[in-house]
Design a protein around this motif. Structure first.
Motif, PDB file in Angstrom:
ATOM      1  N   SER A 455      15.369  18.670 -18.634  1.00 51.99           N
ATOM      2  CA  SER A 455      14.111  19.263 -19.139  1.00 51.99           C
ATOM      3  C   SER A 455      14.379  20.030 -20.657  1.00 51.99           C
ATOM      4  CB  SER A 455      13.336  20.166 -18.298  1.00 51.99           C
ATOM      5  OG  SER A 455      14.383  21.577 -18.177  1.00 51.99           O
ATOM      6  N   LYS A 456      15.508  20.450 -20.901  1.00 48.13           N
ATOM      7  CA  LYS A 456      15.989  20.986 -22.088  1.00 48.13           C
ATOM      8  C   LYS A 456      16.690  19.875 -23.142  1.00 48.13           C
ATOM      9  CE  LYS A 456      16.918  25.433 -19.969  1.00 48.13           C
ATOM     10  NZ  LYS A 456      17.973  26.498 -19.697  1.00 48.13           N
ATOM     11  N   PHE A 457      17.362  18.896 -22.567  1.00 47.81           N
ATOM     12  CA  PHE A 457      17.907  18.063 -23.205  1.00 47.81           C
ATOM     13  C   PHE A 457      17.753  16.593 -22.822  1.00 47.81           C
ATOM     14  CE2 PHE A 457      21.874  15.441 -24.674  1.00 47.81           C
ATOM     15  CZ  PHE A 457      21.722  15.725 -26.169  1.00 47.81           C
ATOM     16  N   PRO A 458      17.531  15.515 -23.878  1.00 46.51           N
ATOM     17  CA  PRO A 458      16.928  14.139 -23.214  1.00 46.51           C
ATOM     18  C   PRO A 458      18.418  13.505 -22.933  1.00 46.51           C
ATOM     19  CG  PRO A 458      16.733  14.343 -25.401  1.00 46.51           C
ATOM     20  CD  PRO A 458      17.020  15.646 -25.222  1.00 46.51           C
ATOM     21  N   PHE A 459      18.940  13.680 -21.856  1.00 42.71           N
ATOM     22  CA  PHE A 459      20.226  13.128 -21.616  1.00 42.71           C
ATOM     23  C   PHE A 459      20.063  11.891 -20.569  1.00 42.71           C
ATOM     24  CE2 PHE A 459      23.940  12.499 -18.890  1.00 42.71           C
ATOM     25  CZ  PHE A 459      24.786  12.294 -19.802  1.00 42.71           C
ATOM     26  N   GLN A 460      20.555  10.572 -20.988  1.00 37.77           N
ATOM     27  CA  GLN A 460      20.192   9.596 -19.915  1.00 37.77           C
ATOM     28  C   GLN A 460      21.578   8.958 -19.789  1.00 37.77           C
ATOM     29  OE1 GLN A 460      17.489   7.067 -21.826  1.00 37.77           O
ATOM     30  NE2 GLN A 460      15.810   8.275 -21.495  1.00 37.77           N
ATOM     31  N   ASP A 461      21.999   8.883 -18.543  1.00 36.24           N
ATOM     32  CA  ASP A 461      23.373   8.250 -17.978  1.00 36.24           C
ATOM     33  C   ASP A 461      23.303   7.869 -16.594  1.00 36.24           C
ATOM     34  OD1 ASP A 461      25.788   7.408 -17.436  1.00 36.24           O
ATOM     35  OD2 ASP A 461      27.001   9.451 -18.198  1.00 36.24           O
ATOM     36  N   PRO A 462      22.967   6.599 -16.356  1.00 38.22           N
ATOM     37  CA  PRO A 462      22.851   6.037 -15.082  1.00 38.22           C
ATOM     38  C   PRO A 462      23.984   6.283 -13.910  1.00 38.22           C
ATOM     39  CG  PRO A 462      22.216   4.514 -16.501  1.00 38.22           C
ATOM     40  CD  PRO A 462      22.710   5.560 -17.418  1.00 38.22           C
ATOM     41  N   ASP A 463      25.154   6.413 -14.526  1.00 38.56           N
ATOM     42  CA  ASP A 463      26.202   6.295 -13.800  1.00 38.56           C
ATOM     43  C   ASP A 463      26.447   7.874 -13.230  1.00 38.56           C
ATOM     44  OD1 ASP A 463      27.272   4.038 -14.093  1.00 38.56           O
ATOM     45  OD2 ASP A 463      28.345   4.515 -16.071  1.00 38.56           O
ATOM     46  N   LEU A 464      26.054   9.036 -14.220  1.00 35.40           N
ATOM     47  CA  LEU A 464      25.858  10.231 -13.921  1.00 35.40           C
ATOM     48  C   LEU A 464      24.915  10.568 -13.018  1.00 35.40           C
ATOM     49  CD1 LEU A 464      27.080  12.915 -14.179  1.00 35.40           C
ATOM     50  CD2 LEU A 464      25.258  13.423 -16.003  1.00 35.40           C
ATOM     51  N   GLU A 465      23.621   9.791 -12.893  1.00 36.68           N
ATOM     52  CA  GLU A 465      22.656  10.131 -11.926  1.00 36.68           C
ATOM     53  C   GLU A 465      22.952   9.495 -10.321  1.00 36.68           C
ATOM     54  OE1 GLU A 465      19.361   8.012 -13.412  1.00 36.68           O
ATOM     55  OE2 GLU A 465      18.780   9.192 -15.307  1.00 36.68           O
ATOM     56  N   LYS A 466      23.811   8.467 -10.346  1.00 37.23           N
ATOM     57  CA  LYS A 466      24.196   7.902  -9.146  1.00 37.23           C
ATOM     58  C   LYS A 466      25.286   8.770  -8.435  1.00 37.23           C
ATOM     59  CE  LYS A 466      23.617   3.257 -10.764  1.00 37.23           C
ATOM     60  NZ  LYS A 466      24.278   2.028 -10.811  1.00 37.23           N
ATOM     61  N   GLN A 467      25.960   9.656  -9.279  1.00 43.74           N
ATOM     62  CA  GLN A 467      27.032  10.766  -8.570  1.00 43.74           C
ATOM     63  C   GLN A 467      26.521  11.624  -7.655  1.00 43.74           C
ATOM     64  OE1 GLN A 467      29.678  12.152 -11.700  1.00 43.74           O
ATOM     65  NE2 GLN A 467      29.829  10.252 -12.565  1.00 43.74           N
ATOM     66  N   SER A 468      27.158  11.963  -6.973  1.00 44.75           N
ATOM     67  CA  SER A 468      26.722  13.040  -5.752  1.00 44.75           C
ATOM     68  C   SER A 468      27.063  14.263  -6.498  1.00 44.75           C
ATOM     69  CB  SER A 468      27.433  12.632  -4.449  1.00 44.75           C
ATOM     70  OG  SER A 468      28.829  12.913  -4.647  1.00 44.75           O
ATOM     71  N   PHE A 469      26.225  15.402  -5.807  1.00 45.88           N
ATOM     72  CA  PHE A 469      26.693  16.731  -6.286  1.00 45.88           C
ATOM     73  C   PHE A 469      27.835  17.444  -5.443  1.00 45.88           C
ATOM     74  CE2 PHE A 469      22.227  16.019  -7.189  1.00 45.88           C
ATOM     75  CZ  PHE A 469      21.614  16.463  -8.279  1.00 45.88           C
ATOM     76  N   PRO A 470      28.521  18.209  -6.148  1.00 47.51           N
ATOM     77  CA  PRO A 470      28.113  18.669  -7.639  1.00 47.51           C
ATOM     78  C   PRO A 470      28.907  17.762  -8.825  1.00 47.51           C
ATOM     79  CG  PRO A 470      30.177  19.736  -6.326  1.00 47.51           C
ATOM     80  CD  PRO A 470      29.483  18.849  -5.396  1.00 47.51           C
TER      81      PRO A 470
END
Length: 798
Positions: A455-470
């Motif tokens: 919400s603070k920074f327009p970051f887009q990375d599909p690979d990061l989105e697929k990773q599990s937390f943490p």
């Protein structure tokens, strides 16, 4: 005529004289003028005529003489009767006198009463004639006492033109007539005194008048803005849900302010409510009636010009607070609102040409004052408040018909200063962000934290989105903070552009130019200062490069953000682009250069730990400890470089190997190093072998073949030459492209060989008794001579 019949002529003359029908002078002149002796002849004729008349008179007297005697006799007879009659008349008169005494007394009384009655009638008539004059004069005195001077002057005119001519013969009227000029002078002095009091009062009330006028102008402007928003004119939508929309926020605030002001509308006073202009009207009317209107106009204008100069004179500390500017503006507005009111309610006292001249003079002074004092303002909030005051000030005076274009031109100068103050403020903000950053990737443990960062920074990375937390974002905390602050800067810059009566295209251009300045000057300077700080290490520099990469990618979102605010498409011809690419590219280059520098400095620190025994007879059999520590450090740091762009990591690795090779070479050629044994050369060769093994282990992927090992090629060929002692081959093949020792410089070899020669002499005392040592010594001396000859030849050729 006398010549023909003189005697007859004289007769005619005498007849004319006796008839008295003609003027005697003309008749006598005719006698004397006709002949020289006419006078004598005429006198003779006249004497003859007189004698004839005497004879006729004598005849007549003789004829009536008896009658006269008879008449005298008769008179004597009646004499006695006449005396009796006289006595009787006297007695009768006495009796009448006695009888008429009482009548005479009564008659005199009647006559006296009649005279009094006539006098009374005359007095009443005169009093009736004088009473209106006295009443008017009494009315004049009452008007003077009641300070109704204009009415008093009108009464004086009536007295002089209507009433005084009727009774001008009386003394009291003359006294009144003589007193009127003094009364007029008194009225002039009193009215002028009232005018002076008015001018003094208006100077004190200028603040309140100006404040009221500016408040009314602001209310009207607020009403117009709210009405415009309600009609959905220029309504702004935003791309991001979390982004604030300043126009919508302002709309709510403006609505609330307008409602509050509408509730208090009855409390808003007009200039007529605040100021009693009657002294001006009275004085103007009085001087107009007295025929001295020009004197009054000149005096009023002169005094108001003096007051204008006082009003336009600012206080020395005006720039310190917004209240100082507000007082300055309200005084000026109050002054010109009064002048505008005087212009419209009086005829001729002030003219439009006069007010325009006064305003032009004042405007030049105002602009000079604002330009000088605003230059001292370092607080952007104060500059913004000053801008809002100038806008309200300009709108207020524009509503009264004064041209204010120069004020809006001045606002563009102040806008540049405002941007400078913003840049200074945001420079501090950026420094604080950089100081607080830990220069580590942002860790996230759950979906909520992930959404907060997104919400603070327009970051887009599909690979990061697929990773599990943490998991971790590649950038550090400073990136979203800087992005937010850049948008805050755009909001702050937009605030100044509001109410400047500029088109959306101009506002878009202003925002983009100011944002470019923020990126190219402020943020770039802060980044460069950060990169050069001593406490920023290699890890931090790597993270800074990663951060700048993501900030550069976010510039297109900032452009969309500005487009969303102004509704000006980026495809417009005149739309400027943000210079984020060049800004962050320069910062990355600086960071990369600093990485190379710091990496080399770190290598120097390790190299300084080297403690070679240059006279050792045998090597230790293993590489030096300092070098192994250095290689381990390089392996770990190059592991961190995996997050860098490939070329940066490769360049850093190549630069480090080249610098290490150069440092080792300089260590051998150090002028303070006088002796080197073969054992030391062999030990040094072990260290170079470790460097070559490190280079061949591909610490940074992407190198082709043995590219990285070539950084140590100069050292390798030099050491091979000394280890194999293949001088014949070197000297024979020197200068040939296919030479085995192509990278060995003769001068370098000569320096190192001389150090070994000296060592051989000192360490081998009995070398002259051993044939091998003698042969080796001779060989060294021979090679040294050949190398010197080669070096000298190269020098002469050069």
């Amino acid at each position: 005529m006398l010549e023909e019949d003189p005697d007859q002529n004289y007769e005619n003359v005498l007849a004319e004289i006796q008839s008295f029908e003609l003027p005697i002078e003309a008749t006598l002149r005719s006698v004397y003028d006709d002949q020289p002796n006419a006078h004598k002849k005429f006198m003779e004729k006249l004497d003859a005529c007189i004698r004839n008349h005497d004879k006729e008179i004598e005849k007549m007297c003789n004829f009536h003489h008896q009658g006269f005697v008879d008449a005298i006799t008769e008179l004597l007879k009646v004499r006695t009767d006449a005396e009796k009659l006289k006595v009787q008349v006297t007695d009768t008169n006495r009796r009448f006198q006695d009888a008429g005494k009482e009548v005479i007394v009564q008659t005199e009384d009647i006559i006296r009463c009649r005279v009094q009655q006539r006098n009374i009638t005359t007095v009443v008539e005169k009093l009736q004639l004088c009473l209106p004059v006295l009443e008017m004069y009494s009315k004049l005195k009452e008007q003077m006492s009641a300070k109704r001077y204009y009415s008093a002057l009108k009464t004086m005119e009536q007295l002089e033109n209507v009433y005084f001519p009727r009774v001008s013969q009386y003394r009291f009227c003359q006294l009144m007539i003589e007193n009127l000029p003094k009364l007029r002078e008194d009225i002039k002095e009193i009215s002028m005194s009232d005018l002076k009091d008015f001018l003094e009062s208006i100077r004190k009330h200028s603040d309140k008048i100006g404040e009221t006028a500016m408040k009314q102008a602001q209310q009207q402007k607020t009403f117009n803005v709210v009405l415009q928003k309600q009609n959905n004119v220029n309504f702004v939508k935003n791309v991001y849900v979390n982004d604030r929309i300043p126009e919508e926020r302002n709309e709510v605030e403006l609505k609330r302010e307008f409602e509050e002001e509408d509730e208090n509308e009855e409390e808003v006073l007009t200039v007529q409510d605040l100021v009693d202009f009657s002294p001006v009207y009275r004085c103007l009317h009085i001087y107009s009636v007295l025929g001295d209107e020009e004197t009054f106009e000149n005096y009023y204008r002169k005094q108001r010009k003096k007051q204008a100069r006082l009003v336009l004179q600012p206080q020395s500390n005006m720039h310190e607070t917004v209240d100082g500017y507000r007082r300055y503006f309200t005084q000026i507005v109050g002054f010109f609102v009064v002048e505008d009111h005087i212009l419209h309610v009086t005829q001729g006292l002030v003219t439009r040409a006069y007010t325009d001249e006064l305003w032009n003079m004042a405007l030049s002074k105002i602009i000079a004052v604002l330009r000088a004092h605003s230059s001292y303002c370092t607080d952007p909030d104060l500059v913004l408040e000053l801008k809002n005051l100038i806008v309200i000030f300009a709108d207020t005076l524009q509503g009264y018909g004064f041209p204010v274009n120069r004020l809006f031109d001045l606002l563009f100068e102040i806008r540049d200063q405002y941007n400078e103050t913003l840049l200074k403020k945001w420079a501090g903000v950026f420094r604080d962000i950089f100081e607080e950053d830990n220069y580590s990737p942002i860790p996230i443990v759950n979906e909520e934290e992930y959404k907060v960062v997104i919400s603070k920074f327009p970051f887009q990375d599909p690979d990061l989105e697929k990773q599990s937390f943490p998991k971790k974002f590649p950038m550090s905390q400073s990136v979203p903070h800087i992005y937010i602050q850049v948008k805050e800067f755009i909001y702050a810059s937009l605030k100044f552009s509001e109410s400047l009566h500029r088109s959306s295209t101009e506002i878009d251009d202003m925002l983009r130019k100011s944002t470019n300045l923020l990126l190219t000057r402020t943020l770039s300077s802060c980044l460069l200062n950060l990169i050069r700080k001593p406490h920023i290490g290699l890890t931090e520099l790597v993270q800074i490069i990663i951060n700048t990469t993501h900030l550069e990618q976010a510039c297109k979102y900032l452009e969309d953000f500005i487009t969303n605010i102004t509704n000006i498409s980026q495809e417009t011809v005149h739309t400027a682009r943000l210079y984020g690419l060049s800004t962050f590219k320069d910062a990355r280059h600086a960071a990369e250069g600093e990485i190379y520098t710091k990496l080399n400095q770190k290598i120097d620190e390790f190299v300084q730990l080297a403690d070679y025994d240059w006279t050792m007879s045998e090597p230790d059999g293993r590489a030096s400890g300092y070098l192994m520590d250095l290689i381990n450090f390089l392996r770990s740091i190059f592991q961190v470089f995996t997050h860098l762009p490939g070329k940066v990591a490769q360049t850093a690795c190549m630069s480090a190997c080249q610098h290490l090779s150069t440092s080792l070479m300089q260590m051998l050629l150090d002028s303070e190093l006088k002796q080197i044994s073969m054992g030391a050369v062999q030990q040094f060769n072990l260290d170079v072998i470790q460097c070559e093994l490190f280079a061949s282990s591909e610490p940074v992927p992407g190198f082709q073949g043995d590219t990285l090992q070539l950084a140590f090629i100069d050292l390798r060929q030099l050491l091979d030459l000394f280890m194999v002692w293949d001088w014949s081959t070197y000297l024979a093949d020197y200068g040939q492209p296919a030479s085995k020792y192509l990278r060995v410089n003769p001068n370098t070899a000569l320096i190192l060989l001389e150090k070994m020669k000296d060592t051989s002499k000192k360490n081998n005392i009995f070398a002259q008794f051993r044939k091998n040592d003698r042969d080796k010594q001779k060989l060294i001396e021979t090679v040294v001579k050949q190398l010197r000859s080669l070096v000298n030849g190269m020098s002469q050729h050069t």
